[in-house]
Design an enzyme around this catalytic site. Structure first.
Site, short mmCIF file in Angstrom:
data_model
loop_
_atom_site.label_atom_id
_atom_site.label_comp_id
_atom_site.label_asym_id
_atom_site.label_seq_id
_atom_site.Cartn_x
_atom_site.Cartn_y
_atom_site.Cartn_z
N HIS A 136 0.30 7.42 16.99
CA HIS A 136 0.42 7.17 15.75
C HIS A 136 -0.73 6.65 14.89
O HIS A 136 -0.92 5.39 15.09
CB HIS A 136 1.77 5.94 15.73
N HIS A 193 -3.33 6.99 11.43
CA HIS A 193 -3.71 7.28 9.98
C HIS A 193 -5.30 7.86 9.70
O HIS A 193 -5.92 6.91 9.70
CB HIS A 193 -2.94 6.71 9.00
N ARG A 220 -6.35 9.57 7.44
CA ARG A 220 -6.54 9.47 6.02
C ARG A 220 -7.31 10.78 5.39
O ARG A 220 -7.60 10.98 4.16
CB ARG A 220 -7.35 8.37 5.38
N ASP A 225 -0.43 2.59 15.13
CA ASP A 225 -0.12 2.76 13.68
C ASP A 225 -1.27 2.31 13.09
O ASP A 225 -1.15 1.62 11.64
CB ASP A 225 1.52 1.88 13.16
N GLY A 273 0.23 -2.15 6.02
CA GLY A 273 -0.57 -1.73 7.21
C GLY A 273 -1.80 -2.27 7.32
O GLY A 273 -2.43 -2.88 6.62
#
Ligand code: DOR
Ligand code: ZN
Length: 424
Positions: free
Chosen positions: A60, A62, A64, A305, A324
């Site tokens: 998980h 990100h 971007r 995450d 986040g």
């Protein structure tokens, strides 16, 4: 090029190994594992007193890119990952544009092929623009190279759309990763609903908004007779619901993140937006339930995450700040501190959560250290204490809630497919 890792404590739960051994790497693979391996032409790494484990598989993350390269890129994110001992990530689809069609996934995979320092797997979006309305063409996402689907950042509200998503995921062999949140319940909440939200005068997000949606998604997946993976489990009731589903044989897996067992709502002091995340940091009772879920196997995996945001998006009023925090570089050390040092998990159990089980869930042939396996390996000085400093963060974003903490467990080497991609 060959590398000989000598005399480390090799932890390979899949092959039931926890012993002081040598590992010989030739080209991309492990060629030998055993005692007193000799290799005249190999570069030697002395791993005496260190942990040698499969590289972390973080399902998980990100990254971007494309669209928010000011927060993170494939290059900066995978560099941060390598520092944290991570050799595979699943890149979440809430990019700009979202990973909702063949072209966008192809674009991202082109960037990955050029810039990634480690293995980057792509998660496609469930719906067009991640708006929860129109199902994407899963055949095309699969063809473009996605291995999973998720509308992460949001949940798909429509039961019909979500049921169709599960059916389609089953047809094309994709893993469905569910961000479970009923927005009708979480509304404009910014932290956990409870004592802290009252004290700070901030709007709360109930446990219910998470666990009700988990129940629904498990139910829909069962109706489609397919598997479901629940992302970032944060509270007690969610663990209980998943435990029950597993008990009756449903194909459910789940992950939690280090901040859900290392931090609670009580750590939100002075409106520190680095503590703002979704789902929110929960109560101490929830933290205990997360740890128990890790111990008894209800929670299969730990994922970061990793959610980078710029200072402009974080250094503002709590209500307006983005949800986040980053986590790639601190996840292992936080897990060692909270789970190994506090005797929640043994080393082999931790390696299962961060490498073996994510590999199984993603269906990739990694997470073990046998002869012939990919040489994705980390060497960790588990006793080494160090300060998590803002100035040392490699990620483009610095929104870590753990800055200023002294932690234990330094990654000394990260080896990806036989190549040293990080060395401390
Ligand atoms: O805190 C979060 N940040 N939760 C999410 O679900 C999305 C993520 C993000 O992309 O920033
Ligand atoms: Zn996420």
């Amino acid at each position: 090029m060959s590398i000989l890792i000598k005399g480390g404590r090799v932890i390979d739960p899949l092959n039931k190994i926890d012993a002081v051994l040598d590992i010989l790497i030739q080209d991309h693979q492990i060629s030998k594992i055993g005692k007193n391996i000799q290799a005249a032409d190999a570069a030697i790494i002395d791993a005496g007193g260190k942990i040698v484990a499969p590289g972390i598989i973080d399902m998980h993350v990100h990254l971007r890119e494309p669209g928010r390269e000011d927060k993170e890129t494939v290059l900066s994110g995978t560099a941060a990952a390598s520092k944290g001992g991570v050799t595979t990530v699943l890149a979440m689809p809430n990019t700009l544009p979202a990973m909702d069609c063949e072209e966008n996934i192809k674009l991202l995979r082109g960037i990955i092929a050029k810039n990634a320092l480690i293995n980057v797997l792509v998660c496609g979006a469930i719906t067009k623009g991640r708006l929860g309305q129109e199902l994407n063409d899963m055949a095309k996402l699969k063809r473009a190279g996605a291995i999973a689907i998720s509308d992460d950042g949001s949940s798909v509200d429509s039961d019909e759309v979500m049921l169709d998503a599960f059916k389609s995921a089953k047809q094309y062999g994709l893993l469905t990763v569910c961000h479970c949140e009923d927005k009708k319940l979480s509304g404009k909440g910014v932290i956990n609903l409870g004592f802290q939200s009252t004290r700070l005068g901030l709007r709360g997000i109930s446990n219910e908004s998470e666990y009700k949606r988990i129940s629904r998604d498990i139910d829909l997946a069962a109706r489609a007779d397919t598997r479901v993976h629940i992302a970032h489990v944060s509270c007690r009731e969610s663990v209980e619901i998943i435990a029950k589903a597993k008990k009756i044989g449903l194909k459910v897996t789940c992950e939690t993140a280090p901040h859900y067992f290392a931090l609670s709502e009580e750590d939100i002091v002075d409106y520190d937006t680095k503590m703002k995340t979704n789902p929110p940091l929960r109560s101490k009772e929830d933290v205990a339930a997360i740890k128990a879920g890790l111990k008894d196997g209800v929670i299969d995996a730990i994922a970061s995450d990793h959610a980078p945001h710029t200072e402009n998006e974080k250094d503002i009023e709590f209500d307006r700040a983005e949800f986040g925090k980053i986590g790639l570089e601190s996840g292992l050390a936080i897990s060692i501190m909270e789970l190994i040092s506090k005797k929640v998990l043994s080393w082999p159990e931790l390696v299962e959560k961060i490498s073996v089980n994510p590999a199984k869930i993603l269906g990739i042939n990694k997470g073990s250290l046998g002869a012939g396996d990919d040489a994705d390996i980390i060497i960790v000085n588990a006793e080494k204490e160090f300060l998590l400093e803002k100035s040392k963060i490699i990620s483009k974003s610095k929104n870590s809630p753990f800055i200023g903490r002294t932690v234990k467990g330094l990654v000394e080497y990260t080896i990806y497919r036989g190549k040293v991609v990080y060395k401390n």
